[in-house]
Design an enzyme around this catalytic site. Sequence first.
Site, mmCIF file in Angstrom:
data_model
loop_
_atom_site.group_PDB
_atom_site.id
_atom_site.type_symbol
_atom_site.label_atom_id
_atom_site.label_comp_id
_atom_site.label_asym_id
_atom_site.label_seq_id
_atom_site.Cartn_x
_atom_site.Cartn_y
_atom_site.Cartn_z
ATOM 1 N N GLU A 248 43.992 -13.446 -2.018
ATOM 2 C CA GLU A 248 43.018 -13.141 -0.970
ATOM 3 C C GLU A 248 42.936 -11.624 -0.892
ATOM 4 O OE1 GLU A 248 42.176 -13.500 3.825
ATOM 5 O OE2 GLU A 248 43.971 -14.423 2.978
ATOM 6 N N CYS A 282 40.956 -7.646 6.682
ATOM 7 C CA CYS A 282 40.094 -7.751 5.508
ATOM 8 C C CYS A 282 38.768 -8.440 5.816
ATOM 9 C CB CYS A 282 40.820 -8.466 4.376
ATOM 10 S SG CYS A 282 41.627 -9.999 4.850
#
Length: 480
Positions: A248, A282
């Site tokens: 990720e 993020c």
Amino acid sequence: MIGRKHDCVYVNGAWQTAHSTDRIDLIDPATESWVASVVDGDAEDVAMAAAAARDALPGWAETSSTERANLIAALADAYDQRREEFASLVTAQNGAVISRSRRTNGTRPVALYRHYAEVARTFRAEAPGPNAQGIVRREPIGVVGIIIPWNAPQSLLAHKLGPALAAGCTVVVKPSPETSLDSLLIGEIATSVGFPAGVINVVTGGRTTGSALVEEHGIDMISFTGSTSAGRAIAARCGELLKPVVAELGGKSAAIVLDDADLSLFAEKLIATCLPNTGQVCYSCTRVIVPRSRFDEVLEVVTTTLGDAVLGSPQDPAASFGPLASATQRERVEEYIDSARAEGARVVLGGGRPAGLSTGYYVEPTVLIDVDRTMRVFREEIFGPVLVVVPHDGDEDAIRIANDSSYGLGGAVFSEDIERATDVARRMQTGGISINGQERSEAAPSSGYKDSGLGGDAGVDAHVQFKSIAWPPRTLIQGV
């Protein structure tokens, strides 16, 4: 944990003196004072942890799903008893405001572990194959190397550790050097609730430690969350080693405001959607795409909301913004703001260091307009409290602007028409999208599109290998 020089790693159910003599100092981003030091693990420390995990793997893989579920549930309960300690530890290390840390490093990991306890409870290693002519087995992939970042370390660890344990894997955890103490505490809890020795291991350290984990032949899979640049390097090496990897990675997500949006709701959800954790997340929606017909109105909402938010000590429960995690991170954010000015963008809020906070790695919440889509601040992940606000001319144009990115991790759509908003979300090239600020369920899978990831958040099935066994016709085996 705080105020100590830690010389051990957590391996094989106990604190082991590290082979490495190198240490990493942890610094409080709000006070710039020393917090603690931890081992900067080397290849021998990683090999020791991998060997312990390898030795524990057969026994853990053969435990019943009920036994695994009970231990993961016990981990959740023990964590729940100490969630305030976890939140405080993380805030002292990364500067996350305590109100957020209590959620992301306190209550949310508890919910995740409890979710994966139930997943483990219903896990079936075998199921009938196609046309009932055989069986399909799900076997643990083996020893999983888990590498987590500093911004929400315990939520991200739970997202990885929970499904790995539920699948029957053993693990070696490598926390970010900036937030190591909280992961060491996981080792302490693992022993207290009765996990078999070697099932969970923790080796602290920096890039060299992470590289050693990837290279270690005793590690069967890497599960990584972090920057796209680091993820590319890890994925490339894992490809050479034929080692499965889930990654990720970064994002430059967009929040699309449609022309019928309720701006009072948008204001309420703005910080959590666009600048959570002082923008150091993020999936932060740092590109706000708003209708040209309402541009001034939306911009006023943005600047007023951020201007009124409390920026200060992360220990203040009223604070919405705290310091950045490090001096290096502050320099990075300031460089982006300077580059935006140089390229012709206009700062309408913030843009500098706040008055009265000379100590700590603080940057004001910053809003930029007149941003061209070729500018770095539009295209690159900043990881700080910086928003760009750009106009759109209708739904199709908003989607084009949102998709004009090499990333595709998060996203948001604001509209009073849920069906319309959902249609827009369907056409956004990104893995997780909220409508009007709705949080995603812990059980919902997602994937990073484009440069935002590899493998997705696939839960237990990312941690198993499938075996198909074919039977001759009319064969029956009891229990299948």
